[in-house]
Design an enzyme around this catalytic site. Sequence first.
Site, mmCIF file in Angstrom:
data_model
loop_
_atom_site.group_PDB
_atom_site.id
_atom_site.type_symbol
_atom_site.label_atom_id
_atom_site.label_comp_id
_atom_site.label_asym_id
_atom_site.label_seq_id
_atom_site.Cartn_x
_atom_site.Cartn_y
_atom_site.Cartn_z
ATOM 1 N N GLU A 311 0.791 -1.148 0.133
ATOM 2 C CA GLU A 311 -0.138 -0.112 -0.042
ATOM 3 C C GLU A 311 0.986 1.235 0.030
ATOM 4 O O GLU A 311 0.833 2.000 0.883
ATOM 5 C CB GLU A 311 -0.857 0.061 1.359
ATOM 6 C CG GLU A 311 -1.659 -1.128 1.708
ATOM 7 C CD GLU A 311 -2.172 -1.354 2.780
ATOM 8 O OE1 GLU A 311 -3.209 -1.899 3.250
ATOM 9 O OE2 GLU A 311 -1.878 -0.398 3.663
ATOM 10 N N PRO A 312 1.746 1.581 -0.919
ATOM 11 C CA PRO A 312 2.398 2.698 -0.942
ATOM 12 C C PRO A 312 1.560 3.991 -1.406
ATOM 13 O O PRO A 312 0.797 3.794 -2.200
ATOM 14 C CB PRO A 312 3.508 2.518 -2.055
ATOM 15 C CG PRO A 312 2.883 1.467 -3.041
ATOM 16 C CD PRO A 312 1.876 0.677 -2.083
ATOM 17 N N GLY A 313 1.798 5.081 -0.922
ATOM 18 C CA GLY A 313 1.317 6.273 -0.984
ATOM 19 C C GLY A 313 2.107 7.298 -1.661
ATOM 20 O O GLY A 313 2.480 7.674 -2.628
ATOM 21 N N ARG A 314 3.038 7.722 -0.589
ATOM 22 C CA ARG A 314 4.173 8.676 -0.486
ATOM 23 C C ARG A 314 5.091 8.559 -1.892
ATOM 24 O O ARG A 314 5.409 9.376 -2.705
ATOM 25 C CB ARG A 314 5.037 8.614 0.458
ATOM 26 C CG ARG A 314 5.964 9.767 0.488
ATOM 27 C CD ARG A 314 7.282 9.471 1.689
ATOM 28 N NE ARG A 314 6.291 8.947 2.955
ATOM 29 C CZ ARG A 314 6.260 9.779 3.775
ATOM 30 N NH1 ARG A 314 6.305 11.194 3.792
ATOM 31 N NH2 ARG A 314 5.543 9.296 4.834
ATOM 32 N N CYS A 391 0.910 32.352 12.785
ATOM 33 C CA CYS A 391 1.283 33.095 13.749
ATOM 34 C C CYS A 391 1.816 31.840 14.548
ATOM 35 O O CYS A 391 1.088 31.868 15.739
ATOM 36 C CB CYS A 391 0.265 33.688 14.452
ATOM 37 S SG CYS A 391 0.475 34.954 15.344
ATOM 38 N N TYR A 421 0.779 14.152 1.594
ATOM 39 C CA TYR A 421 0.482 14.403 3.145
ATOM 40 C C TYR A 421 0.755 16.057 3.103
ATOM 41 O O TYR A 421 1.149 16.660 4.140
ATOM 42 C CB TYR A 421 1.383 13.584 4.170
ATOM 43 C CG TYR A 421 1.243 12.013 4.018
ATOM 44 C CD1 TYR A 421 -0.092 11.791 4.365
ATOM 45 C CD2 TYR A 421 2.129 11.466 3.490
ATOM 46 C CE1 TYR A 421 0.005 10.322 4.400
ATOM 47 C CE2 TYR A 421 2.148 10.176 3.200
ATOM 48 C CZ TYR A 421 0.904 9.392 3.520
ATOM 49 O OH TYR A 421 0.806 8.279 3.358
HETATM 50 C C1 LIG Z 1 -2.058 1.349 6.924
HETATM 51 C C2 LIG Z 1 -1.275 2.220 6.011
HETATM 52 N N1 LIG Z 1 -0.889 1.723 4.719
HETATM 53 C C3 LIG Z 1 -0.381 2.660 3.960
HETATM 54 C C4 LIG Z 1 0.136 3.935 4.447
HETATM 55 C C5 LIG Z 1 1.111 4.518 3.053
HETATM 56 O O1 LIG Z 1 2.205 4.946 3.511
HETATM 57 P P1 LIG Z 1 3.349 5.856 2.618
HETATM 58 O O2 LIG Z 1 2.303 6.858 2.002
HETATM 59 O O3 LIG Z 1 4.427 6.093 3.432
HETATM 60 O O4 LIG Z 1 3.544 4.995 1.471
HETATM 61 C C6 LIG Z 1 0.018 4.217 5.603
HETATM 62 C C7 LIG Z 1 0.612 5.563 5.942
HETATM 63 O O5 LIG Z 1 0.477 6.161 6.955
HETATM 64 C C8 LIG Z 1 -0.810 3.506 6.416
HETATM 65 O O6 LIG Z 1 -1.086 3.942 7.722
#
Ligand SMILES: Cc1ncc(COP(=O)(O)O)c(C=O)c1O
Length: 467
Positions: A311-314, A391, A421
């Site tokens: 589950e990559p996001g970043r 501020c 993020y």
């Molecule tokens: C359960 C879970 N999966 C996937 C991610 C995605 O992480 P990243 O964006 O660092 O790849 C997160 C990030 O907080 C998460 O909590």
Amino acid sequence: MSNPLAPEWLVEPTDANALAASVWSQNASRSAAGELEIASVGATSLAERFGTPVYVVDEADVKARAAGIRASFDREFARVGSSAKVYYAGKAFLSTEVARWVTEAGLNIDVASGGELAVALAAGVDPARLGLHGNNKSLVEIDRAVGVGLGAIVIDSEIEITRVADAAARHGRIQPVRLRINSGVHASTHEYLATAREDQKFGIPLADAPALVALIRARPSLQFLGLHSHIGSQIFESEGFAEAARRLFALHAELLEGGPVPELNLGGGFGIAYTSVDEPLSIDEIAVRFADIVAGGAAELGIPVPVVAIEPGRSIIGPSTTTLYTGGTIKDVLVSTGSTGEGSVRKYVSIDGGMSDNVRPSLYRADYSVRLANRSSNAAPALVRIAGKHCESGDIVVHADYLPSDVRPGDLVGVPATGAYGWAMASNCNWVPRPPVVAVRDGAARLIVRGETIEDLLARDAGRTAP
Ligand SMILES: Cc1ncc(COP(=O)(O)O)c(C=O)c1O
């Protein structure tokens, strides 16, 4: 010589206009005149058309990263006789447009709230390609997720077994579920910590898992997909994942004795470069290591290699985006650097955004980099701190980088790698409206999320008396 106020890792650049390829999106470059361009769209025209701050997403960069991760994991898991499911973690940034980009590249989407679920559904994503997370999903969120036919729900506590099973029974569905495990492994950049039990809110302890899986299996409205673990964020090494996988594997093998366990979800958290000294593993390398870790673990225990979900996001959205700001006030602040009273100058460049559009530096002390965007300059590099307009003294966007010393009010500056993020955690601190998100591709720019106006914010103020 570097400014003594600079952190140890930050070396004074020979060219403070250079765009480090590891940090900037694929299609960022400088025009012949020295202006920053992203996908052949100039920073000045973006600022004129959309105002600043503005998040500028390099569309081809996102699509290429999404397709690249799909291809790498397909190849490496085929090599070890299995396959991989890649979920894009929508919590990093989600809009209907981005949801379509990533699903068209073959990814599923992981959502972490009813709001993110609504965005993915509004994008027309097949619910079977969605997963839902959360340590405290509401009954309404669970009902909606089950009702629309979500592909997977990650159960995070015992009570959720009943809640999800009851919802599925009500809807006449068999809901696939994962069980989130608190593996005791926590990782961040180069460090990982492995304890018997991690002190955090997510998941359930390893030792409690067999009993909970038995409860899941006893509910006819649930289908057990497998275990889930997410060990942290911005991870540069694979040891933490390997340790978590080792711990999960022992449990996975034990659970196989009681029924099928088709999948293993190892979460996200792959690191990206925010500064030129960051050297994250390439996605190709991560895929090779993951496949080796999983195949090795399966061979050791004599079990089939499971389908692995990640589950990559970043690492998909993060590097794609540059936030453009307009520089405002500039102060040369003399800071003492020794006991004898000598000092060095840190140039504070204040911009028209800050912690409301990027809270990571103040929340996590995250580092970013910065470059002049409307022009280049041959002036000697000066150590700068990019401060926000809020501020709060902790309202910093870039703690330390070098810009040409002739940076002046009205210059545009670009902060790269803000795709993950940034907008997703933006706020209206000090009643500052959230900026727009603009996609650029092949010389054209288009709005994908409208910026807020002060009117939008005031419209929610129930006590308003004057127009
Ligand atoms: C359960 C879970 N999966 C996937 C991610 C995605 O992480 P990243 O964006 O660092 O790849 C997160 C990030 O907080 C998460 O909590």
